[in-house]
Scaffold this motif. Sequence first.
Motif, mmCIF file in Angstrom:
data_model
loop_
_atom_site.group_PDB
_atom_site.id
_atom_site.type_symbol
_atom_site.label_atom_id
_atom_site.label_comp_id
_atom_site.label_asym_id
_atom_site.label_seq_id
_atom_site.Cartn_x
_atom_site.Cartn_y
_atom_site.Cartn_z
ATOM 1 N N ILE A 202 0.824 -1.220 0.000
ATOM 2 C CA ILE A 202 0.000 0.000 0.000
ATOM 3 C C ILE A 202 0.852 1.262 0.000
ATOM 4 O O ILE A 202 0.366 2.347 0.255
ATOM 5 N N ASN B 30 2.054 3.194 -2.141
ATOM 6 C CA ASN B 30 1.744 4.327 -2.998
ATOM 7 C C ASN B 30 0.452 5.026 -2.597
ATOM 8 O O ASN B 30 0.182 6.127 -3.047
ATOM 9 N N SER B 31 -0.330 4.363 -1.781
ATOM 10 C CA SER B 31 -1.593 4.999 -1.399
ATOM 11 C C SER B 31 -1.522 5.659 -0.024
ATOM 12 O O SER B 31 -2.437 6.354 0.374
ATOM 13 N N ILE B 32 -0.431 5.438 0.691
ATOM 14 C CA ILE B 32 -0.363 5.997 2.048
ATOM 15 C C ILE B 32 -0.164 7.510 1.990
ATOM 16 O O ILE B 32 0.759 7.986 1.323
ATOM 17 N N PRO B 33 -1.017 8.266 2.663
ATOM 18 C CA PRO B 33 -0.819 9.715 2.695
ATOM 19 C C PRO B 33 0.476 10.017 3.441
ATOM 20 O O PRO B 33 0.692 9.479 4.532
ATOM 21 N N ASN B 34 1.274 10.829 2.866
ATOM 22 C CA ASN B 34 2.614 11.040 3.418
ATOM 23 C C ASN B 34 2.590 11.552 4.846
ATOM 24 O O ASN B 34 3.403 11.183 5.670
ATOM 25 N N ARG B 35 1.610 12.408 5.129
ATOM 26 C CA ARG B 35 1.603 13.037 6.442
ATOM 27 C C ARG B 35 1.326 12.047 7.573
ATOM 28 O O ARG B 35 1.710 12.291 8.704
ATOM 29 N N ILE B 36 0.598 10.987 7.277
ATOM 30 C CA ILE B 36 0.295 10.060 8.370
ATOM 31 C C ILE B 36 0.982 8.708 8.162
ATOM 32 O O ILE B 36 0.549 7.687 8.673
ATOM 33 N N ILE C 249 1.996 6.822 11.269
ATOM 34 C CA ILE C 249 0.848 6.284 12.002
ATOM 35 C C ILE C 249 0.327 5.037 11.300
ATOM 36 O O ILE C 249 0.000 4.031 11.937
ATOM 37 N N VAL C 250 0.274 5.092 9.963
ATOM 38 C CA VAL C 250 -0.201 3.924 9.219
ATOM 39 C C VAL C 250 0.721 2.739 9.486
ATOM 40 O O VAL C 250 0.268 1.623 9.769
ATOM 41 N N VAL D 99 0.039 1.373 12.897
ATOM 42 C CA VAL D 99 -1.210 0.623 13.005
ATOM 43 C C VAL D 99 -1.023 -0.775 12.435
ATOM 44 O O VAL D 99 -1.455 -1.774 13.038
#
Lengths: 288, 207, 389
Positions: free
Chosen positions: B63, B65-71, B74-75, B78
């Motif tokens: 995933i 390429n889909s992870i928002p850079n700012r979080i 945190i991703v 998790v």
Amino acid sequence: MAKINTNSNVYTICYAAVMVVLVAFLLAFVSESLKDKQKANVDIDKKSQILASLNVRGLAKSDVEAKYNELIQETYVLTPDGQEIEGADAFDVDTKEIGDKFPIYLAKTADGEDAYVLPLKGRGLWGGLWGYVAVTLDCEKVLGAYFDHESETAGLGALIKEEKFQSQFIGRPVMADGKVALTVVKKGTSEAETQVDGVTGATLTSKGVGEMVLSGIQQYVDAICKGFEAALAQPQCDAEKCCEKPECVCADKKACACQDGNCGDEACNCASEDNCCAREACACKCVE
Amino acid sequence: MSMFSKANKEALTSPLNLNNPVVVQVLGICSALAVTAQLEPAIVMGLSVTIITAFSNLIISLIRNSIPNRIRIIVQLVVVAALVTIVSQVLKAFAYDVSVQLSVYVGLIITNCILMGRLEAFAMMNKPWPSFLDGIGNGIGYAIILIIVGFFRELLGAGTLLGIQVVPQWCYDHGYVNNGMMTMPAMSLIIVGCVIWAHRAFNKDLQ
Amino acid sequence: MNALRKYFDKIKPNFEEGGKLHAFRSLYDGFDTFAFVPNTTAGLAGTHIHDAIDSKRIMSLVVIALVPALLFGMYNVGYQNALAAGQLENATFWGMFWFGFLAVLPKLIVSYVVGLGIEFTVAQWKNEEIQEGFLVSGIIIPMIVPVNTPLWMLAIAVAFSVIFAKEIFGGTGMNIFNVALITRAFLFFSYPSSMTGDDTVWVAQNAICGLGFDVPDTFSAATPLGEIAAGATSLSTSFCDQVIGLIPGSIGETSVIAIALGAILLLWTGVASWKTMLSVFIGGALTGWLYNAIGLSPLDACQHIVLGGFCFGAVFMATDPVTSARTEGGKWIYGFLIGFVAVTVRVLNPGYPEGMMLAILLMNLFAPLIDYCFVSRNISKRTKRLTSK
């Protein structure tokens, strides 16, 4: 397909939300489906400790359950003043609760003797101690013991977990002069049968075990042994005829007294061991 | 690109030796000290970390390429936390004794620097398969050290290996005593130090 | 003396480059410079202190200062043995002394052989001169362990501490922790049942070569501090015995008088710092008095100082020039905190009846920090003086 802007606020929030929900469901599912298995493990651990106090040691995990069911006849939970809590299972009482509740297991030892298993808790040098002591039904003799600890020194205090230490308790008298006297003393200073040798070099852990055994069993005796058998077996006795059965004792702190002071051919003595008042000729009742 | 191209092999094998997470990067020391008093928990811990690094690397790489850079941290957390929780639950259900010995340290795998390090440094910028291999490699690299330390600590501290008595009774009868300090975390720090010492002595270019 | 010098000169060529015993040159060098002050001293260039006494001579002084305590320790080993066997009236002074001598000698030998063996090997391997630090550690180690410590444990502990507390930091003069104390700490944590407790570790129990007595199995003797930790409120030994040193304890630590003799020598020659020594006693006395006053400890300040390893630690180990604080002001703080921590551990931690070892090791760790603070304070003071002109 248009490329999604992965840095936009909306996308970030949606992404986080979806991920959290997914993970939450996944974890809930895993936890739910493994719950029974985990509980069974915890129970088997506790059961094998109880069995160790009945001198059944080294059982395979799969056999613990069956052996436990075979040896443990019944369980009771008592309040500090000796009242049985209806419908409570001693097994569900957590070690931490001992003192407010007194769980008791009626069991048979490995040799087939009847025993009460008394769970105890105490404090060692560095952390908590707990244990199970099996005593005869009259609380007079130790039939077996098991102790465990949270964090005693390896090689010293931790030795209380070993069978070598625990087996010293077997066959010891519990009481002396009407009080619980079973305890642990420094090795080599034992003066009576009730004093068990401590672990060499672990004075304070040994002392902790000694205090746990001494005050723990005394609490049980205080709360229970006075009204032990009756409270357990026949909690409701007829106030008038309560003394007719040997296993009965009076409720509400009343004492048994013979009404006419005469049991047929011999003098009535409600305190006597054979409980003469229970004989038909006697008429005992509970009085203040 | 083949499954085991040179780059992929490199991802798998370099953490075992020259890029070992424990003795070279000095990561994950905390749990290496805590769970190595006996061999069995050390092995289980090593396995758990290997599984978690491998799969968290895989998932994050899938995933990435889909992870928002700012979080992204945190991703990653998790994902790691979810895997750790699952592993810990499985251990409780199927290896209860070991999970008691490992106590909180399974949960603390979340804070193991190796995991986050590999996610940030490798999985975020590599394809799933190499990431998976990298995770396996780092996990095993970590496990090897744990097993070495656990081997010495259990052997010298308790005279047993995997719970089986190996120091003969004869020795105890003649005055041999197990070394209590081996069961304390302080000693595992010294053993890790010795392992690093030996490792560097053999790999001159690391000095 | 001349003959020895001649002998050294005669065998010297063997150890020089190309000689057949070249591999053992560090061994030769070590013995040569131990026996005779070397002719070469620090060069005239640069800043060097020129003194007739080099570090081997200083070490020898400390060893001499330790001798009274060691000899008394030997006697006390025999005395405790006779006392425990109940044969005190049958024992002679020399009988007790020689018994103690035989009990202690193997420890001394093991300590020196293992420690110096490692030092020589390392020196040889690294092509360095043999360093002299172990001379003192080697005699201190047998004095701070119980008489019943098995020799193999001692050997392991000495090897451990020489390697891990000394050589990996760079050898003599570079160690952070006192080597002798690390030996004791290793024994203490590794083999607690042979090192602590109220049991039988403190008194030799078997006759050696016909000397001494066999002690019955049931016997046990605790150190006074052990008795207190086990909950006693009064001691089974008299204060007088405690000062003289006729009490159970580690071999060399019991006698205040013998240690005082050593202390006088150390202070008189200026080898040990009187500031460190005095401040340890002040710290221990104040803390002991405080705990006694608030009722936490049944021992008064005086007893805290007399009992256990307090005196021995204060005189011989807190003053170790390598591991203690070096700034003059720092010495006060360093010493005071050792006394404070030692008594605090004794009183507040029921698991450890004796706190001197832990206190000195802990403060060893803080000594560089204390020095740093004092040095930077001086620097800023002087800067101010300079700028305010």
